[in-house]
Design a protein around this motif. Sequence first.
Motif, PDB file in Angstrom:
ATOM      1  N   ARG A 116       0.839  -1.209   0.000  1.00 23.71           N
ATOM      2  CA  ARG A 116       0.000   0.000   0.000  1.00 23.71           C
ATOM      3  C   ARG A 116       0.868   1.250   0.000  1.00 23.71           C
ATOM      4  NH1 ARG A 116      -1.390   3.823   3.111  1.00 23.71           N
ATOM      5  NH2 ARG A 116      -0.223   2.950   4.866  1.00 23.71           N
ATOM      6  N   ARG A 117       1.892   1.253   0.865  1.00 23.89           N
ATOM      7  CA  ARG A 117       2.781   2.415   0.912  1.00 23.89           C
ATOM      8  C   ARG A 117       3.510   2.593  -0.417  1.00 23.89           C
ATOM      9  NH1 ARG A 117       3.659   0.150   6.066  1.00 23.89           N
ATOM     10  NH2 ARG A 117       5.563  -0.894   5.347  1.00 23.89           N
ATOM     11  N   PHE A 118       3.953   1.499  -1.009  1.00 25.14           N
ATOM     12  CA  PHE A 118       4.661   1.563  -2.280  1.00 25.14           C
ATOM     13  C   PHE A 118       3.755   2.146  -3.369  1.00 25.14           C
ATOM     14  CE2 PHE A 118       6.102   0.035  -6.345  1.00 25.14           C
ATOM     15  CZ  PHE A 118       7.488   0.098  -6.269  1.00 25.14           C
ATOM     16  N   LEU A 119       2.528   1.680  -3.444  1.00 25.26           N
ATOM     17  CA  LEU A 119       1.607   2.149  -4.477  1.00 25.26           C
ATOM     18  C   LEU A 119       1.333   3.646  -4.357  1.00 25.26           C
ATOM     19  CD1 LEU A 119      -0.905  -0.834  -4.440  1.00 25.26           C
ATOM     20  CD2 LEU A 119       0.452  -0.117  -6.410  1.00 25.26           C
ATOM     21  N   VAL A 120       1.156   4.098  -3.137  1.00 21.92           N
ATOM     22  CA  VAL A 120       0.837   5.515  -2.921  1.00 21.92           C
ATOM     23  C   VAL A 120       2.065   6.397  -3.112  1.00 21.92           C
ATOM     24  CG1 VAL A 120       0.049   7.196  -1.214  1.00 21.92           C
ATOM     25  CG2 VAL A 120      -1.109   4.978  -1.410  1.00 21.92           C
ATOM     26  N   GLN A 121       3.201   5.987  -2.526  1.00 21.75           N
ATOM     27  CA  GLN A 121       4.389   6.842  -2.516  1.00 21.75           C
ATOM     28  C   GLN A 121       5.217   6.740  -3.793  1.00 21.75           C
ATOM     29  OE1 GLN A 121       6.478   5.728   1.087  1.00 21.75           O
ATOM     30  NE2 GLN A 121       4.708   6.191   2.385  1.00 21.75           N
ATOM     31  N   LYS A 122       5.309   5.552  -4.378  1.00 22.53           N
ATOM     32  CA  LYS A 122       6.176   5.342  -5.535  1.00 22.53           C
ATOM     33  C   LYS A 122       5.440   5.363  -6.865  1.00 22.53           C
ATOM     34  CE  LYS A 122       9.901   4.489  -3.004  1.00 22.53           C
ATOM     35  NZ  LYS A 122      11.075   5.386  -2.991  1.00 22.53           N
ATOM     36  N   ALA A 123       4.186   4.941  -6.858  1.00 25.12           N
ATOM     37  CA  ALA A 123       3.459   4.801  -8.112  1.00 25.12           C
ATOM     38  C   ALA A 123       2.384   5.864  -8.308  1.00 25.12           C
ATOM     39  CB  ALA A 123       2.826   3.409  -8.185  1.00 25.12           C
ATOM     40  N   GLY A 124       2.164   6.711  -7.301  1.00 21.69           N
ATOM     41  CA  GLY A 124       1.188   7.783  -7.447  1.00 21.69           C
ATOM     42  C   GLY A 124      -0.253   7.324  -7.466  1.00 21.69           C
ATOM     43  N   VAL A 125      -0.533   6.164  -6.881  1.00 23.74           N
ATOM     44  CA  VAL A 125      -1.905   5.665  -6.836  1.00 23.74           C
ATOM     45  C   VAL A 125      -2.668   6.421  -5.754  1.00 23.74           C
ATOM     46  CG1 VAL A 125      -3.339   3.641  -6.322  1.00 23.74           C
ATOM     47  CG2 VAL A 125      -1.256   3.395  -7.691  1.00 23.74           C
ATOM     48  N   PRO A 126      -3.873   6.905  -6.042  1.00 25.11           N
ATOM     49  CA  PRO A 126      -4.647   7.627  -5.023  1.00 25.11           C
ATOM     50  C   PRO A 126      -4.874   6.766  -3.784  1.00 25.11           C
ATOM     51  CG  PRO A 126      -5.644   7.898  -7.196  1.00 25.11           C
ATOM     52  CD  PRO A 126      -4.568   6.864  -7.343  1.00 25.11           C
ATOM     53  N   GLN A 127      -4.606   7.325  -2.629  1.00 18.81           N
ATOM     54  CA  GLN A 127      -4.675   6.560  -1.387  1.00 18.81           C
ATOM     55  C   GLN A 127      -6.065   6.009  -1.141  1.00 18.81           C
ATOM     56  OE1 GLN A 127      -2.433   8.221   1.798  1.00 18.81           O
ATOM     57  NE2 GLN A 127      -3.671   7.271   3.398  1.00 18.81           N
TER      58      GLN A 127
END
Length: 402
Positions: free
Chosen positions: A182-193
Amino acid sequence: MKIWAIVSDFPKVTETFALANVQAFRRAGHQADVFHIKPFRSGEIVHPEAQDIVDAAKHLGYVTPRTFSLAMLGCLRSPVQTMRVIRRIFGAFRTQPKHLGISLILVPQALAMGQMARRAGVERLYAEFAGYPATVAWIASRTSGIPFGFSAHAHDIFITQGLLDVKARRAAFVRTISEFNRRFLVQKAGVPQDKVHVIRCGVSPDRADCDLPEPPSGAEPFRILFVGALLPRKGVDVLLRALAHLPKSLTWTLQIIGGGSQDAALRQLAQSLPEGRVTFDGPQPSDKVRQAMSVAHLVVVPSVEGAEGRSEGIPVVLMEAMAQGRPVIASRLSGIPELVEDGHTGRLVPPGDVQALATRIEHVLSNYEAALRMAAAGQARVRSHYNIDQNAAELLALIKGA
């Protein structure tokens, strides 16, 4: 509700969680089937309980008359969306020719699948991985109007983040299996939290109804077990080298279940260990794996980070082993520490550290009562947080809510 779950390879013995989800959707009363992108893997082991799903799986070739005609229909129905999709793909992978080429090759099949799903009355598309399956689901959704969502596991988000934010914004939801992801998706990939939901993988609750193992008696050896693909990122070579460091006073055997590109090299490496200690049993059906776990004293998952950032998520084999009350040692990698809490539900080691792994194995085998206490805590954690029925129900709620 009619649901198609999209995967790349099918069937695949190392991706049993994909089949487990479809089985759970069916038990809940829905019409759930698998759509696989790549050709059928005819040489793969199929567990008996999954045979009906395998028999009903859907597929379209990359370039066949049916794929071409359905793709043309999809393009004619949604010409603007099709051009936008292609432009997005070029923008996301302009510096990654491999991913650009594969994504473009998938466009006709994705367009065709969208129209095939429309005709079949499919109401939801669910991609089991955030890479190419989610790309196919995204394209099919854009040109058919069928809502989609996808899961993110491991190297499907670590190798490349191209298109991830685009697919996530269009998806009804993004499910991932760990807080690490979850942290990777939000912080590295720009996925909306607000799009990301953590829902674990899991095992059947009846797998967690097992007694803890008894310590070896007399001259009986400690039985160590590895289950998984024989690939570099699985770290089996690290395990074999670690066993060479164990004191000669410890008597042990290692059973290796699985196959892969490293088979010959690992057999060669095992020849440096005492004769008869290591056996290679190849890939096995699920009942044989459970049987091997039921007599194992220790299960080791020595994963390392592979090429292009390929890495574990939270291996199902760990959940299976802990559900059966087996002491475990695993690498401190990705989301694994969320399941294996060092000193509480099992033991962790730095990935690739031969000496650290040898020390942990020796400590577990020499202090087996403490290992059994951790195994009991691990079994309780799997029962409470990694129950496939509960977690599949949560995932199904997301799919229905799309």
